[in-house]
Write a protein that holds these residues in place. Sequence first.
Motif, PDB file in Angstrom:
ATOM      1  N   THR A  34       0.779  -1.174   0.063  1.00 47.61           N
ATOM      2  CA  THR A  34       0.062   0.159   0.167  1.00 47.61           C
ATOM      3  C   THR A  34       0.934   1.258   0.085  1.00 47.61           C
ATOM      4  OG1 THR A  34      -1.701   1.283   1.135  1.00 47.61           O
ATOM      5  CG2 THR A  34      -0.141  -0.082   2.617  1.00 47.61           C
ATOM      6  N   GLU A  35       0.276   2.529  -0.393  1.00 47.49           N
ATOM      7  CA  GLU A  35       1.063   3.630  -0.543  1.00 47.49           C
ATOM      8  C   GLU A  35       0.689   4.364   0.713  1.00 47.49           C
ATOM      9  OE1 GLU A  35      -2.216   6.211  -3.276  1.00 47.49           O
ATOM     10  OE2 GLU A  35      -0.082   5.871  -3.953  1.00 47.49           O
ATOM     11  N   SER A  36      -0.476   3.855   1.625  1.00 38.57           N
ATOM     12  CA  SER A  36      -1.050   4.706   2.616  1.00 38.57           C
ATOM     13  C   SER A  36      -0.699   4.157   3.894  1.00 38.57           C
ATOM     14  CB  SER A  36      -2.572   4.751   2.398  1.00 38.57           C
ATOM     15  OG  SER A  36      -3.162   5.339   3.466  1.00 38.57           O
ATOM     16  N   GLY A  37      -0.215   5.036   4.638  1.00 39.62           N
ATOM     17  CA  GLY A  37       0.045   4.866   6.106  1.00 39.62           C
ATOM     18  C   GLY A  37      -1.314   4.565   6.950  1.00 39.62           C
ATOM     19  N   ILE A  38      -2.382   5.308   6.525  1.00 43.02           N
ATOM     20  CA  ILE A  38      -3.809   4.965   7.349  1.00 43.02           C
ATOM     21  C   ILE A  38      -3.986   3.463   7.073  1.00 43.02           C
ATOM     22  CG2 ILE A  38      -6.021   5.559   7.524  1.00 43.02           C
ATOM     23  CD1 ILE A  38      -4.057   7.290   8.870  1.00 43.02           C
ATOM     24  N   ILE A  53       7.099  -3.142   6.515  1.00 39.63           N
ATOM     25  CA  ILE A  53       8.334  -2.410   6.071  1.00 39.63           C
ATOM     26  C   ILE A  53       7.739  -1.113   5.401  1.00 39.63           C
ATOM     27  CG2 ILE A  53       8.343  -3.815   4.059  1.00 39.63           C
ATOM     28  CD1 ILE A  53      11.375  -3.379   3.743  1.00 39.63           C
ATOM     29  N   THR A  54       8.343  -0.081   5.755  1.00 38.23           N
ATOM     30  CA  THR A  54       7.636   1.126   5.380  1.00 38.23           C
ATOM     31  C   THR A  54       8.611   2.393   4.943  1.00 38.23           C
ATOM     32  OG1 THR A  54       6.195   3.173   5.916  1.00 38.23           O
ATOM     33  CG2 THR A  54       7.720   2.142   7.641  1.00 38.23           C
ATOM     34  N   GLY A  55       8.544   3.053   4.145  1.00 44.33           N
ATOM     35  CA  GLY A  55       9.271   4.074   3.758  1.00 44.33           C
ATOM     36  C   GLY A  55       9.004   5.460   4.850  1.00 44.33           C
ATOM     37  N   GLY A  63       6.323   8.088   8.121  1.00 44.49           N
ATOM     38  CA  GLY A  63       6.612   6.691   8.290  1.00 44.49           C
ATOM     39  C   GLY A  63       6.821   6.893  10.145  1.00 44.49           C
ATOM     40  N   LEU A  64       7.455   7.678  10.563  1.00 40.82           N
ATOM     41  CA  LEU A  64       7.551   7.922  12.258  1.00 40.82           C
ATOM     42  C   LEU A  64       6.404   7.898  12.862  1.00 40.82           C
ATOM     43  CD1 LEU A  64      10.204  10.742  12.416  1.00 40.82           C
ATOM     44  CD2 LEU A  64      10.543   8.235  12.495  1.00 40.82           C
ATOM     45  N   GLU A  65       5.364   8.361  12.374  1.00 36.67           N
ATOM     46  CA  GLU A  65       3.979   8.405  12.905  1.00 36.67           C
ATOM     47  C   GLU A  65       3.378   7.138  12.925  1.00 36.67           C
ATOM     48  OE1 GLU A  65       0.625   9.505  15.248  1.00 36.67           O
ATOM     49  OE2 GLU A  65       2.748  10.333  14.946  1.00 36.67           O
ATOM     50  N   LEU A  66       3.430   6.377  11.469  1.00 39.29           N
ATOM     51  CA  LEU A  66       2.964   5.141  11.538  1.00 39.29           C
ATOM     52  C   LEU A  66       3.614   4.045  12.444  1.00 39.29           C
ATOM     53  CD1 LEU A  66       1.641   2.945   9.854  1.00 39.29           C
ATOM     54  CD2 LEU A  66       3.535   2.715   8.437  1.00 39.29           C
TER      55      LEU A  66
END
Length: 220
Positions: A34-38, A53-55, A63-66
Amino acid sequence: MPLRVLVCDALPLVRDGLHTILEAQQDVEVLDTTESGIHAIMLARTRRPDVVITGLQPRGVSGLELIRRLRAEGLDPEPRVVVFTMTHNDETVTEVLRAGANGLLAQDATREEVVATIRAAARGQTMLSPAITERLVDWFRQREVYPRELLRPAVAALTPRERQVLLLVAQGRSTEEVAGELFIGVSTVRTHLHRLRAKLDLKDRAQLVSFAYRSGLMSH
Protein backbone atom coordinates in the motif's frame (compact mmCIF):
# COMPACT_ATOMS: atom_id res chain seq x y z
CA MET A 1 4.41 -20.93 8.90
CA PRO A 2 5.71 -18.24 6.52
CA LEU A 3 6.91 -14.85 7.72
CA ARG A 4 4.06 -12.43 6.99
CA VAL A 5 5.10 -9.02 5.66
CA LEU A 6 3.22 -5.83 4.80
CA VAL A 7 4.90 -3.27 2.50
CA CYS A 8 4.05 0.45 2.70
CA ASP A 9 5.72 3.12 0.56
CA ALA A 10 4.56 6.06 -1.53
CA LEU A 11 6.67 5.02 -4.53
CA PRO A 12 5.38 2.17 -6.72
CA LEU A 13 8.94 1.30 -7.75
CA VAL A 14 9.95 0.74 -4.11
CA ARG A 15 6.79 -1.23 -3.30
CA ASP A 16 7.15 -3.46 -6.35
CA GLY A 17 10.87 -3.95 -5.79
CA LEU A 18 10.46 -5.00 -2.17
CA HIS A 19 7.52 -7.22 -3.09
CA THR A 20 9.60 -9.00 -5.74
CA ILE A 21 12.56 -9.50 -3.41
CA LEU A 22 10.48 -10.85 -0.54
CA GLU A 23 8.10 -13.02 -2.55
CA ALA A 24 11.13 -14.86 -3.97
CA GLN A 25 11.80 -16.22 -0.47
CA GLN A 26 10.04 -19.49 0.29
CA ASP A 27 9.57 -18.59 3.95
CA VAL A 28 8.12 -15.10 3.33
CA GLU A 29 4.56 -14.14 2.39
CA VAL A 30 3.81 -10.57 1.30
CA LEU A 31 0.28 -9.98 2.60
CA ASP A 32 -0.27 -6.73 0.72
CA THR A 33 1.36 -3.51 -0.46
CA THR A 34 0.00 0.00 0.00
CA GLU A 35 1.04 3.61 -0.51
CA SER A 36 -1.01 4.80 2.48
CA GLY A 37 0.10 4.82 6.10
CA ILE A 38 -3.52 4.86 7.27
CA HIS A 39 -4.31 1.85 5.06
CA ALA A 40 -1.25 0.09 6.46
CA ILE A 41 -2.61 0.50 9.99
CA MET A 42 -5.98 -0.93 8.90
CA LEU A 43 -4.26 -3.85 7.19
CA ALA A 44 -2.15 -4.49 10.28
CA ARG A 45 -5.35 -4.79 12.33
CA THR A 46 -6.96 -7.30 9.98
CA ARG A 47 -4.06 -9.21 8.43
CA ARG A 48 -1.73 -9.27 11.45
CA PRO A 49 1.68 -9.07 9.70
CA ASP A 50 4.83 -10.12 11.54
CA VAL A 51 6.76 -7.26 9.95
CA VAL A 52 5.74 -3.94 8.36
CA ILE A 53 8.32 -2.40 6.05
CA THR A 54 7.66 1.28 5.38
CA GLY A 55 9.18 4.32 3.77
CA LEU A 56 9.47 7.58 5.68
CA GLN A 57 6.82 9.39 3.63
CA PRO A 58 3.85 7.14 2.88
CA ARG A 59 0.58 8.84 1.99
CA GLY A 60 -1.46 10.23 4.88
CA VAL A 61 0.96 9.96 7.80
CA SER A 62 4.73 9.96 8.13
CA GLY A 63 6.65 6.74 8.57
CA LEU A 64 7.59 7.83 12.10
CA GLU A 65 3.93 8.40 12.99
CA LEU A 66 3.06 5.03 11.45
CA ILE A 67 5.56 3.33 13.78
CA ARG A 68 4.11 5.09 16.81
CA ARG A 69 0.51 4.30 15.86
CA LEU A 70 1.29 0.63 15.29
CA ARG A 71 2.90 0.45 18.71
CA ALA A 72 -0.15 2.14 20.25
CA GLU A 73 -2.59 -0.29 18.60
CA GLY A 74 -1.89 -3.00 21.15
CA LEU A 75 -1.88 -5.72 18.52
CA ASP A 76 -0.91 -9.20 19.67
CA PRO A 77 1.59 -10.01 18.43
CA GLU A 78 2.84 -6.46 17.83
CA PRO A 79 4.22 -6.14 14.29
CA ARG A 80 7.89 -5.27 13.97
CA VAL A 81 8.72 -2.30 11.75
CA VAL A 82 11.58 -1.91 9.29
CA VAL A 83 12.13 1.48 7.64
CA PHE A 84 13.37 1.79 4.06
CA THR A 85 14.89 5.23 3.53
CA MET A 86 16.40 7.09 0.61
CA THR A 87 18.58 9.10 2.98
CA HIS A 88 20.41 8.00 6.10
CA ASN A 89 21.79 11.18 7.62
CA ASP A 90 22.22 11.47 11.39
CA GLU A 91 18.83 13.12 11.86
CA THR A 92 16.99 10.37 9.98
CA VAL A 93 18.76 7.54 11.80
CA THR A 94 18.12 9.14 15.19
CA GLU A 95 14.41 9.78 14.55
CA VAL A 96 13.77 6.29 13.20
CA LEU A 97 15.49 4.49 16.07
CA ARG A 98 13.87 6.71 18.70
CA ALA A 99 10.43 6.01 17.20
CA GLY A 100 11.02 2.31 17.82
CA ALA A 101 11.90 0.82 14.44
CA ASN A 102 13.41 -2.67 14.46
CA GLY A 103 15.44 -2.16 11.32
CA LEU A 104 16.70 0.49 8.95
CA LEU A 105 17.56 -0.08 5.31
CA ALA A 106 19.22 2.39 2.95
CA GLN A 107 18.32 2.56 -0.73
CA ASP A 108 21.60 0.83 -1.67
CA ALA A 109 20.76 -2.23 0.45
CA THR A 110 21.30 -5.53 -1.33
CA ARG A 111 18.65 -8.21 -1.75
CA GLU A 112 20.40 -10.26 0.94
CA GLU A 113 20.45 -7.33 3.36
CA VAL A 114 16.74 -6.68 2.86
CA VAL A 115 15.82 -10.29 3.59
CA ALA A 116 18.21 -10.58 6.55
CA THR A 117 16.84 -7.39 8.12
CA ILE A 118 13.23 -8.54 7.76
CA ARG A 119 14.03 -11.91 9.34
CA ALA A 120 15.99 -10.29 12.17
CA ALA A 121 13.11 -7.90 12.90
CA ALA A 122 10.67 -10.82 13.05
CA ARG A 123 12.91 -12.41 15.70
CA GLY A 124 12.76 -9.24 17.77
CA GLN A 125 16.27 -8.12 16.84
CA THR A 126 17.31 -4.73 15.48
CA MET A 127 19.41 -4.69 12.34
CA LEU A 128 20.81 -1.79 10.33
CA SER A 129 22.26 -1.83 6.84
CA PRO A 130 26.11 -1.76 6.79
CA ALA A 131 26.26 1.85 5.55
CA ILE A 132 24.10 3.03 8.44
CA THR A 133 25.98 0.92 11.00
CA GLU A 134 29.27 2.42 9.80
CA ARG A 135 27.83 5.90 10.20
CA LEU A 136 26.74 5.21 13.78
CA VAL A 137 30.10 3.67 14.70
CA ASP A 138 31.95 6.70 13.30
CA TRP A 139 29.72 9.05 15.26
CA PHE A 140 30.19 7.03 18.47
CA ARG A 141 33.97 7.05 18.11
CA GLN A 142 34.08 10.79 17.49
CA ARG A 143 31.63 11.93 20.14
CA GLU A 144 32.89 13.57 23.30
CA VAL A 145 31.72 12.00 26.53
CA TYR A 146 31.41 14.29 29.56
CA PRO A 147 30.34 13.45 33.12
CA ARG A 148 26.80 14.65 33.77
CA GLU A 149 28.03 17.22 36.32
CA LEU A 150 30.07 18.99 33.64
CA LEU A 151 26.98 19.33 31.44
CA ARG A 152 24.84 21.04 34.09
CA PRO A 153 26.01 24.61 33.31
CA ALA A 154 25.11 24.07 29.65
CA VAL A 155 21.67 22.78 30.62
CA ALA A 156 21.14 25.76 32.96
CA ALA A 157 21.90 28.14 30.09
CA LEU A 158 18.98 26.85 28.01
CA THR A 159 15.73 28.78 27.88
CA PRO A 160 12.50 26.93 28.84
CA ARG A 161 11.48 26.82 25.16
CA GLU A 162 14.86 25.45 24.12
CA ARG A 163 14.49 22.69 26.70
CA GLN A 164 11.03 21.84 25.37
CA VAL A 165 12.33 21.61 21.80
CA LEU A 166 15.34 19.53 22.88
CA LEU A 167 13.21 17.08 24.86
CA LEU A 168 10.77 16.55 21.99
CA VAL A 169 13.62 16.04 19.52
CA ALA A 170 15.20 13.50 21.89
CA GLN A 171 11.86 11.66 21.96
CA GLY A 172 12.11 11.20 18.21
CA ARG A 173 9.75 13.95 17.09
CA SER A 174 10.30 15.44 13.64
CA THR A 175 10.65 19.19 13.15
CA GLU A 176 7.04 19.37 11.94
CA GLU A 177 5.78 17.36 14.93
CA VAL A 178 7.66 19.59 17.39
CA ALA A 179 6.06 22.64 15.77
CA GLY A 180 2.60 21.07 16.08
CA GLU A 181 3.00 20.09 19.73
CA LEU A 182 4.33 23.49 20.78
CA PHE A 183 1.97 25.47 18.50
CA ILE A 184 4.84 27.32 16.83
CA GLY A 185 6.02 27.55 13.24
CA VAL A 186 8.39 25.07 11.62
CA SER A 187 10.83 27.91 10.91
CA THR A 188 10.78 28.81 14.60
CA VAL A 189 11.64 25.22 15.54
CA ARG A 190 14.53 25.29 13.08
CA THR A 191 15.76 28.52 14.66
CA HIS A 192 15.66 26.92 18.11
CA LEU A 193 17.57 23.87 16.82
CA HIS A 194 20.18 26.13 15.27
CA ARG A 195 20.59 28.04 18.55
CA LEU A 196 20.77 24.81 20.53
CA ARG A 197 23.54 23.46 18.33
CA ALA A 198 25.44 26.74 18.59
CA LYS A 199 24.93 27.05 22.35
CA LEU A 200 25.95 23.47 23.08
CA ASP A 201 28.64 23.32 20.38
CA LEU A 202 27.00 20.31 18.73
CA LYS A 203 26.99 19.44 15.04
CA ASP A 204 23.66 17.78 14.36
CA ARG A 205 20.42 16.35 15.71
CA ALA A 206 21.99 13.04 16.70
CA GLN A 207 24.39 14.86 19.01
CA LEU A 208 21.49 16.89 20.46
CA VAL A 209 19.70 13.64 21.32
CA SER A 210 22.86 12.25 22.90
CA PHE A 211 23.28 15.43 24.95
CA ALA A 212 19.68 15.24 26.21
CA TYR A 213 20.28 11.74 27.56
CA ARG A 214 23.82 12.28 28.88
CA SER A 215 22.87 15.48 30.68
CA GLY A 216 20.01 13.79 32.52
CA LEU A 217 17.28 15.89 30.91
CA MET A 218 15.39 12.78 29.78
CA SER A 219 15.20 11.41 33.32
CA HIS A 220 13.40 14.47 34.73
